[in-house]
Design an enzyme around this catalytic site. Structure first.
Site, PDB file in Angstrom:
ATOM      1  N   HIS A  64       6.267   5.532  12.832  1.00 31.46           N
ATOM      2  CA  HIS A  64       6.624   6.359  11.674  1.00 31.46           C
ATOM      3  C   HIS A  64       5.437   6.832  10.844  1.00 31.46           C
ATOM      4  O   HIS A  64       5.602   7.595   9.906  1.00 31.46           O
ATOM      5  CB  HIS A  64       7.529   5.568  10.736  1.00 31.46           C
ATOM      6  CG  HIS A  64       6.800   4.440  10.052  1.00 31.46           C
ATOM      7  ND1 HIS A  64       6.597   3.235  10.657  1.00 31.46           N
ATOM      8  CD2 HIS A  64       6.203   4.359   8.852  1.00 31.46           C
ATOM      9  CE1 HIS A  64       5.920   2.454   9.851  1.00 31.46           C
ATOM     10  NE2 HIS A  64       5.655   3.099   8.748  1.00 31.46           N
TER      11      HIS A  64
ATOM     12  N   ASP B  77       0.782  -1.240   0.000  1.00 32.32           N
ATOM     13  CA  ASP B  77       0.000   0.000   0.000  1.00 32.32           C
ATOM     14  C   ASP B  77       0.810   1.284   0.000  1.00 32.32           C
ATOM     15  O   ASP B  77       0.329   2.321   0.442  1.00 32.32           O
ATOM     16  CB  ASP B  77      -0.910  -0.013   1.239  1.00 32.32           C
ATOM     17  CG  ASP B  77      -0.129  -0.271   2.519  1.00 32.32           C
ATOM     18  OD1 ASP B  77       1.094  -0.061   2.518  1.00 32.32           O
ATOM     19  OD2 ASP B  77      -0.742  -0.689   3.519  1.00 32.32           O
TER      20      ASP B  77
ATOM     21  N   ARG C  36       2.465   8.363   8.721  1.00 27.30           N
ATOM     22  CA  ARG C  36       2.125   9.740   8.343  1.00 27.30           C
ATOM     23  C   ARG C  36       0.950  10.293   9.143  1.00 27.30           C
ATOM     24  O   ARG C  36       0.944  11.452   9.536  1.00 27.30           O
ATOM     25  CB  ARG C  36       1.744   9.767   6.860  1.00 27.30           C
ATOM     26  CG  ARG C  36       2.687  10.577   6.018  1.00 27.30           C
ATOM     27  CD  ARG C  36       2.429  10.302   4.548  1.00 27.30           C
ATOM     28  NE  ARG C  36       3.690   9.968   3.913  1.00 27.30           N
ATOM     29  CZ  ARG C  36       4.413  10.820   3.212  1.00 27.30           C
ATOM     30  NH1 ARG C  36       4.012  12.045   3.036  1.00 27.30           N
ATOM     31  NH2 ARG C  36       5.551  10.437   2.662  1.00 27.30           N
TER      32      ARG C  36
ATOM     33  N   GLU D 298      -2.276   5.036   2.739  1.00 24.22           N
ATOM     34  CA  GLU D 298      -2.219   3.608   2.391  1.00 24.22           C
ATOM     35  C   GLU D 298      -3.577   3.004   2.033  1.00 24.22           C
ATOM     36  O   GLU D 298      -3.663   2.160   1.144  1.00 24.22           O
ATOM     37  CB  GLU D 298      -1.579   2.814   3.542  1.00 24.22           C
ATOM     38  CG  GLU D 298      -0.078   3.055   3.717  1.00 24.22           C
ATOM     39  CD  GLU D 298       0.253   4.291   4.538  1.00 24.22           C
ATOM     40  OE1 GLU D 298      -0.688   4.988   4.986  1.00 24.22           O
ATOM     41  OE2 GLU D 298       1.446   4.589   4.715  1.00 24.22           O
TER      42      GLU D 298
ATOM     43  N   GLU E   1      -0.110  -9.112  -0.810  1.00 25.73           N
ATOM     44  CA  GLU E   1      -0.739  -8.516   0.387  1.00 25.73           C
ATOM     45  C   GLU E   1      -1.969  -7.688  -0.021  1.00 25.73           C
ATOM     46  O   GLU E   1      -2.128  -6.516   0.351  1.00 25.73           O
ATOM     47  CB  GLU E   1       0.241  -7.675   1.214  1.00 25.73           C
ATOM     48  CG  GLU E   1      -0.218  -7.442   2.642  1.00 25.73           C
ATOM     49  CD  GLU E   1       0.750  -6.586   3.461  1.00 25.73           C
ATOM     50  OE1 GLU E   1       0.655  -5.349   3.397  1.00 25.73           O
ATOM     51  OE2 GLU E   1       1.593  -7.170   4.159  1.00 25.73           O
TER      52      GLU E   1
ATOM     53  N   HIS F  76      13.018   5.773  12.655  1.00 22.79           N
ATOM     54  CA  HIS F  76      12.802   5.885  11.204  1.00 22.79           C
ATOM     55  C   HIS F  76      13.538   7.104  10.657  1.00 22.79           C
ATOM     56  O   HIS F  76      13.705   8.092  11.360  1.00 22.79           O
ATOM     57  CB  HIS F  76      11.290   6.006  10.967  1.00 22.79           C
ATOM     58  CG  HIS F  76      10.843   5.855   9.540  1.00 22.79           C
ATOM     59  ND1 HIS F  76      11.053   6.824   8.589  1.00 22.79           N
ATOM     60  CD2 HIS F  76      10.173   4.857   8.908  1.00 22.79           C
ATOM     61  CE1 HIS F  76      10.531   6.437   7.427  1.00 22.79           C
ATOM     62  NE2 HIS F  76       9.996   5.227   7.603  1.00 22.79           N
TER      63      HIS F  76
END
Ligand code: UD1
Ligand code: UDP
Length: 384
Positions: free
Chosen positions: A211, A99, A213, A135, A121, A244
């Site tokens: 991490h 994604d 967004r 995503e 996936e 990250h």
């Protein structure tokens, strides 16, 4: 001999690399298939760590990473680069994973080139447009362009059926991340980072990976405040946080947590170090998708720092708890698990809803079946 099927595997970020590496290795084992690897380089250092570990040398590298890129820039540069690569290599099938923005750009480029598309996936959904962002829509848009949907679990397949994807196009394979885990976790493992071999054995290890967004900004600030309190209020823990590379993650994490007693901020780990550190951990705090899938099979409880998850299987089984990003809830949940042995034992069950380590094998079998257009359809993965 017939011409080999050119199977182009496209990825760009750390998690895609970890989850596509087992597929690349499996494709190499089959004479009829010729794997080609194209990386966008959406991540640079974190991607290269994975490539090195699995010994994969990309055939094409678009090297698109720049600091602070917008989603539009990542998409546009990946799409333009992938068009050229597909025109040059003329693959018979393209595989994308999951994604990310690389995933969506790869899917769109394959569609524009009229190349059959396989989505590894496939079918994860929260049903919420902005959670996770971007995503959820990356995977939905990719699904709309896909010919072969490799769903990791039966519930992911159900999500696809609910969107009217023809059942004949869906294969339940398990998640390739479990294949990767089989490569990396060893009882006698020696860490490549020297500081991890000398961790104090009397401390309980708390591992952190954050991490996302949608957590950047206020939620991440709250998470950091919560983590700070967990370390301060529990003298017998050691918190290890591989941070990250995103500067929007690094700045607040350093501001809240650098230099604290019982908190170790380190560079992102290569995946073998990370998996083996997971196994030694008492608790994991994360918003990562992959970590939510790996930890249940290692029997390590996970506190998910998000409000919703597209991976409900381990939540249902009780090994993963959704705690959101509010500091108080995070601190209370952690304190309870660190104090209450029965509550902890209830969560620390090793379960394997995400796969049996043979997902890549099933994906390759389905690919061969798709091109042969004859023989028996490969069997779906099911949890026993
Ligand atoms: C990306 C994916 C996300 C996935 C995550 C896994 C998108 C939009 N997001 O998010 O779905 O969960 O990867 O980690 O596709 N950076 C480096 N070196 C690296 C990696 C990143 O410097 O090795 C920095 C760059 O400055 C970059 C920033 O991190 O601009 C953010 O990277 P980006 O790929 O845009 O987003 P992620 O948050 O990593
Ligand atoms: N991981 C790693 N090194 C680290 C932190 C995580 O190799 O320092 C691995 C982890 O085991 C998992 C993957 O990275 O397989 C998850 O990637 P990430 O959290 O970046 O993305 P997501 O899964 O959320 O898309």
């Amino acid at each position: 001999m017939d011409k080999k099927i050119q199977a182009m595997v496209v990825f760009g970020t750390r998690p895609e690399a970890i989850k596509m590496a087992p597929l690349v290795l499996e494709l190499k084992r089959h004479n009829r298939l010729e794997p080609l690897v194209c990386v966008t380089g959406q991540h640079r250092e974190m991607l290269d760590q994975v490539l090195a570990l699995f010994g994969i040398v990309p055939d094409f590298d678009l090297n698109i990473m720049q600091s602070g890129q917008t989603l539009t820039e990542i998409t546009a540069r990946s799409l333009t680069g992938l068009e050229k690569v597909f025109n040059q290599a003329r693959p018979d099938i393209v595989y994308v994973h999951g994604d990310t923005t690389t995933t969506f750009a790869g899917a769109l480029a394959a569609f524009y080139g009229q190349i059959p598309l396989a989505h590894v996936e496939a079918g994860l959904r929260t049903g919420q447009k902005y959670a996770p962002y971007p995503e959820e829509l990356n995977r939905k848009l990719t699904g709309a362009l896909t010919d072969l949907h490799f769903a990791p679990t039966a519930s992911a397949k159900k999500n696809l059926l609910a969107e009217n994807v023809p059942e004949a196009q869906i294969f339940v394979t398990g998640n390739t991340v479990i294949d990767a885990l089989r490569h990396t976790v060893r009882p006698d493992y020696a860490f490549s980072r020297p500081e991890l071999n000398g961790l104090p054995s009397e401390k309980r290890l708390l591992l952190v990976e954050v991490h996302r967004r949608e957590n950047l900004g206020a939620p991440l600030e709250a998470i950091c405040r919560g983590l700070r309190r967990v370390a301060a209020e529990n003298p017998d823990v050691l918190m290890v946080f591989p941070v990250h590379r995103n500067p929007a993650v690094r700045e607040p994490v350093n501001r809240h947590l650098a230099g604290l007693e019982r908190v170790l901020l380190i560079e992102p780990l290569d995946v073998a170090d990370f998996h083996n550190l997971m196994q030694k951990s008492t608790l994991i705090f994360t918003d990562s998708g992959g970590v939510q899938e790996e930890a249940p099979s290692l029997g390590v409880p996970v506190l998910v720092l998000r409000d919703v998850t597209e991976r409900p299987e381990a939540v249902a089984a009780g090994t993963v708890a959704l705690v959101g990003s509010a500091a108080d809830r995070l601190v209370e949940t952690a304190a309870n698990l660190l104090r209450d042995q029965a509550a902890y034992a209830k969560m620390a069950n090793a379960i394997n809803p995400y796969g049996d380590g043979r997902a890549a094998e099933r994906i390759v079998a389905a690919t061969n079946w798709y091109f042969a257009k004859s023989g028996a359809r490969p069997e779906d993965y099911s949890v026993n």
